[in-house]
Design a protein around this motif. Structure first.
Motif, PDB file in Angstrom:
ATOM      1  N   GLY A   1       0.804  -1.214   0.000  1.00  0.00           N
ATOM      2  CA  GLY A   1       0.000   0.000   0.000  1.00  0.00           C
ATOM      3  C   GLY A   1       0.838   1.266   0.000  1.00  0.00           C
ATOM      4  O   GLY A   1       0.485   2.269  -0.636  1.00  0.00           O
ATOM      5  N   ILE A   2       1.972   1.252   0.683  1.00  0.00           N
ATOM      6  CA  ILE A   2       2.861   2.418   0.721  1.00  0.00           C
ATOM      7  C   ILE A   2       3.681   2.531  -0.569  1.00  0.00           C
ATOM      8  O   ILE A   2       3.940   3.634  -1.076  1.00  0.00           O
ATOM      9  CB  ILE A   2       3.788   2.340   1.949  1.00  0.00           C
ATOM     10  CG1 ILE A   2       2.970   2.504   3.234  1.00  0.00           C
ATOM     11  CG2 ILE A   2       4.871   3.412   1.886  1.00  0.00           C
ATOM     12  CD1 ILE A   2       3.753   2.241   4.510  1.00  0.00           C
TER      13      ILE A   2
ATOM     14  N   TYR B   1      -1.102  -1.608 -11.379  1.00  0.00           N
ATOM     15  CA  TYR B   1      -1.308  -1.437  -9.938  1.00  0.00           C
ATOM     16  C   TYR B   1      -2.392  -2.384  -9.421  1.00  0.00           C
ATOM     17  O   TYR B   1      -2.307  -2.869  -8.286  1.00  0.00           O
ATOM     18  CB  TYR B   1      -1.679   0.015  -9.631  1.00  0.00           C
ATOM     19  CG  TYR B   1      -0.662   0.995 -10.147  1.00  0.00           C
ATOM     20  CD1 TYR B   1       0.583   1.124  -9.549  1.00  0.00           C
ATOM     21  CD2 TYR B   1      -0.924   1.771 -11.267  1.00  0.00           C
ATOM     22  CE1 TYR B   1       1.535   2.001 -10.039  1.00  0.00           C
ATOM     23  CE2 TYR B   1       0.011   2.655 -11.765  1.00  0.00           C
ATOM     24  CZ  TYR B   1       1.239   2.769 -11.154  1.00  0.00           C
ATOM     25  OH  TYR B   1       2.178   3.642 -11.640  1.00  0.00           O
TER      26      TYR B   1
ATOM     27  N   ALA C   1      -1.923  -5.049  -6.298  1.00  0.00           N
ATOM     28  CA  ALA C   1      -2.832  -5.049  -5.147  1.00  0.00           C
ATOM     29  C   ALA C   1      -3.540  -6.393  -5.015  1.00  0.00           C
ATOM     30  O   ALA C   1      -3.683  -6.936  -3.908  1.00  0.00           O
ATOM     31  CB  ALA C   1      -3.854  -3.926  -5.290  1.00  0.00           C
TER      32      ALA C   1
ATOM     33  N   LEU D   1       2.898   1.505  -3.685  1.00  0.00           N
ATOM     34  CA  LEU D   1       2.172   1.784  -4.935  1.00  0.00           C
ATOM     35  C   LEU D   1       2.260   3.243  -5.363  1.00  0.00           C
ATOM     36  O   LEU D   1       2.611   3.532  -6.524  1.00  0.00           O
ATOM     37  CB  LEU D   1       0.709   1.336  -4.805  1.00  0.00           C
ATOM     38  CG  LEU D   1       0.436  -0.163  -4.897  1.00  0.00           C
ATOM     39  CD1 LEU D   1      -1.050  -0.457  -4.761  1.00  0.00           C
ATOM     40  CD2 LEU D   1       0.955  -0.727  -6.211  1.00  0.00           C
ATOM     41  N   PRO D   2       1.961   4.220  -4.480  1.00  0.00           N
ATOM     42  CA  PRO D   2       2.110   5.618  -4.921  1.00  0.00           C
ATOM     43  C   PRO D   2       3.547   5.991  -5.254  1.00  0.00           C
ATOM     44  O   PRO D   2       3.784   6.794  -6.167  1.00  0.00           O
ATOM     45  CB  PRO D   2       1.595   6.418  -3.705  1.00  0.00           C
ATOM     46  CG  PRO D   2       0.748   5.464  -2.935  1.00  0.00           C
ATOM     47  CD  PRO D   2       1.390   4.131  -3.132  1.00  0.00           C
TER      48      PRO D   2
ATOM     49  N   TYR E   1      -5.780   2.066  -5.364  1.00  0.00           N
ATOM     50  CA  TYR E   1      -5.543   0.716  -4.848  1.00  0.00           C
ATOM     51  C   TYR E   1      -4.785   0.750  -3.520  1.00  0.00           C
ATOM     52  O   TYR E   1      -4.982  -0.117  -2.661  1.00  0.00           O
ATOM     53  CB  TYR E   1      -4.787  -0.117  -5.884  1.00  0.00           C
ATOM     54  CG  TYR E   1      -5.621  -0.431  -7.099  1.00  0.00           C
ATOM     55  CD1 TYR E   1      -6.695  -1.304  -7.026  1.00  0.00           C
ATOM     56  CD2 TYR E   1      -5.355   0.175  -8.322  1.00  0.00           C
ATOM     57  CE1 TYR E   1      -7.483  -1.582  -8.131  1.00  0.00           C
ATOM     58  CE2 TYR E   1      -6.125  -0.100  -9.443  1.00  0.00           C
ATOM     59  CZ  TYR E   1      -7.193  -0.967  -9.337  1.00  0.00           C
ATOM     60  OH  TYR E   1      -7.967  -1.232 -10.428  1.00  0.00           O
ATOM     61  N   SER E   2      -3.935   1.746  -3.350  1.00  0.00           N
ATOM     62  CA  SER E   2      -3.229   1.888  -2.074  1.00  0.00           C
ATOM     63  C   SER E   2      -4.216   2.129  -0.937  1.00  0.00           C
ATOM     64  O   SER E   2      -4.106   1.527   0.147  1.00  0.00           O
ATOM     65  CB  SER E   2      -2.238   3.050  -2.156  1.00  0.00           C
ATOM     66  OG  SER E   2      -1.657   3.303  -0.895  1.00  0.00           O
TER      67      SER E   2
ATOM     68  N   ALA F   1      -2.878   4.246  -8.715  1.00  0.00           N
ATOM     69  CA  ALA F   1      -1.992   3.777  -7.642  1.00  0.00           C
ATOM     70  C   ALA F   1      -2.507   4.206  -6.279  1.00  0.00           C
ATOM     71  O   ALA F   1      -2.516   3.421  -5.314  1.00  0.00           O
ATOM     72  CB  ALA F   1      -0.576   4.300  -7.864  1.00  0.00           C
ATOM     73  N   VAL F   2      -2.955   5.456  -6.183  1.00  0.00           N
ATOM     74  CA  VAL F   2      -3.518   5.955  -4.921  1.00  0.00           C
ATOM     75  C   VAL F   2      -4.800   5.206  -4.574  1.00  0.00           C
ATOM     76  O   VAL F   2      -5.032   4.837  -3.414  1.00  0.00           O
ATOM     77  CB  VAL F   2      -3.794   7.473  -5.023  1.00  0.00           C
ATOM     78  CG1 VAL F   2      -4.491   7.976  -3.768  1.00  0.00           C
ATOM     79  CG2 VAL F   2      -2.496   8.235  -5.260  1.00  0.00           C
TER      80      VAL F   2
END
Length: 494
Positions: A19-20, A38, A42, A22-23, A111-112, A108-109
């Motif tokens: 989670g961290i 992404y 996830a 991905l962005p 799915y994070s 990305a955000v």
């Protein structure tokens, strides 16, 4: 002391790391609108997480339902049960987003935030300390506030996010107030020590203990969608992205029940308080208001939102009678797992309809059975399972729930009336489920088949196999529920 290989810590490590990252990966790649890369990462993280939980169960590396612990987290069967249910919903949400998020910004955000919210949901189920539970609660809630308004150019999404945030902030404040009262009365935030401290309180302090329990019911009742804490739910479910509605309806709702079982139900047992009748009344109000309101809806998402409220009432039946019958809590857990699949499947079907046809009004679903046959079949099976039609899995969980209410009738006179109310409401729900069926299969002519998203088809096939397979042969799930459910009786500590 938790081992490094304990289930909650491993889930934190897997989902938290991904989670961290991905962005950060998105920034490094300097690309916009790329979704599949992404989504696959996830999805892989969630599959590994649920696989590890299953591995722990298969190898018997977890404790039976140890609702109390000196640590802030406990790796027990109760938490593992909820972790599996919530991870299934997170997987549904991620896979359902493959097509929905295509060509949309900031994947990305997106799915994070799903992964971080999933960590919060899972940790709520494993928490045995009030402060840890609240931290997990906020970790679950804050990402969903953002996700509900993720389509920021859509006014409905903005409205959904604002209403959700305002009610969510209020519920969090109420929970914190309940925690502060319990800490002031007992000098501890450990759930086991708090409940044992309540059992030895001076009579003059009992009203404050009752107030704190009431605060927990109100705060958790918001997430569960119980009447009268349900006002935010239909607007939010309608306005939020349909994939995120799946996460809210089938995922975060379960975290509210996990927290309620850990704190409120056990608190009732130890305090010997007759909160059971109050929970029973709330259950009847919730299921009845939810079903009656659902009948009047023209929007499919709003109809499913009110149906979700009604199912919170069904689950609450088991909690209300749990001090008097072991079947009560088992029925609640059973229906929680089934509801995660049934409701998740229904909202993912809505996602497929919106992605392909851009409609949600029920009158525009005419001929859907011919236009999107697999999605329509999955939606119908999920609706009939929600209604409790045999031989689908939802029938068995409702049977155990209502059987628990009847079994508790030997101790409390009003318990069988909960079963009667549940059966009548299940019959009432067939009115609007049948209406949708008629629109999709018996109205509309010369409708041409359209291409259905493959990700939606995959979820429909999995869910159909689950609901039909465990409906025909429910024994494995029933045994799993029996193992995960804590056992206790009125006035007796587990």
């Amino acid at each position: 002391m938790l081992e490094i290989s304990s289930t909650p810590l491993v889930i934190i490590a897997i989902l938290g790391t991904v989670g961290i990252l991905l962005p950060i990966i998105s920034i490094a790649r300097k690309e916009k609108g790329s979704n599949s890369f992404y989504a696959v990462i996830a999805f892989a993280a969630l599959i590994i997480s649920i696989g590890y939980v299953a591995y722990q169960f298969v190898n018997e590396n977890i404790l039976p339902s140890a609702l109390f612990s000196e640590d802030v987290l406990v790796d027990d069967a109760f938490g593992g049960f909820f972790a599996i249910a919530m991870l299934i919903v997170a997987i549904f949400t991620t896979v359902g987003s493959f097509n929905y998020m295509r060509k949309k910004n900031y994947p990305a955000v997106y799915y994070s935030l799903i992964l971080l919210s999933t960590i919060g949901m899972v940790l709520v189920a494993y928490s045995t300390d009030l402060v840890m539970l609240f931290v997990a609660w906020e970790l679950m809630s804050i990402p969903t506030y953002v996700l509900a308004g993720f389509m920021k150019k859509n006014p409905s999404s903005n409205e959904a996010a604002l209403k959700y945030f305002l009610f969510g902030a209020l519920s969090s404040a109420i929970i914190v107030y309940g925690i502060s009262l319990s800490y002031g009365l007992t000098g501890s935030t450990n759930i086991g020590e708090v409940i044992q401290g309540y059992a030895t309180l001076e009579p003059s302090l009992l009203p404050l203990a009752l107030l704190s329990v009431g605060m927990f019911i109100a705060g958790f009742g918001f997430k569960m969608g119980l009447v009268p804490f349900h006002q935010w739910l239909p607007d939010t479910y309608e306005g939020a992205p349909p994939t995120i509605t799946t996460l809210l309806a089938a995922g975060t709702k379960k975290a509210g029940f996990a927290a309620t079982i850990r704190i409120v139900v056990l608190g009732m047992v130890v305090l010997n308080l007759d909160w059971t009748l109050a929970l029973g009344i709330i259950a009847v109000m919730t299921m009845t208001i939810g079903n009656i309101a659902a009948i009047m809806q023209k929007n499919l998402a709003r109809m499913l939102a009110y149906s979700s409220i009604a199912h919170a009432g069904y689950i609450l039946i088991g909690l209300a009678v749990s001090p008097y019958s072991s079947l009560g809590l088992q029925g609640s857990l059973y229906h929680i797992l089934n509801h995660a699949v049934m409701k998740g499947m229904a909202f993912i079907a809505v996602t497929g309809i919106i992605t392909t046809l851009a409609v949600t009004h029920i009158d525009k679903l005419k001929g859907l059975g011919r236009r999107m046959p697999i999605t329509a079949l999955g939606l119908i099976i999920s609706l009939f399972a929600l209604a409790g039609v045999p031989p689908l899995a939802g029938f068995w969980s409702k049977l155990v729930l209502f059987g628990g209410a009847l079994d508790a009738g030997t101790s409390i006179w009003w318990a069988p009336w909960l079963a009667i109310a549940g059966v009548l409401n299940s019959a009432l729900s067939l009115a609007y489920y049948g209406w949708i069926t008629r629109k999709m299969y018996f109205e509309g002519e010369n409708e041409k088949r359209v291409s259905e998203p493959k990700s939606i088809i995959a979820i429909m096939i999995f869910s159909i196999i689950f609901l039909v397979g465990f409906g025909v042969y429910p024994d494995p799930i029933i045994k799993f529920v029996e193992f995960a459910a804590p056992t206790f009786s009125l006035g007796v500590m587990p």
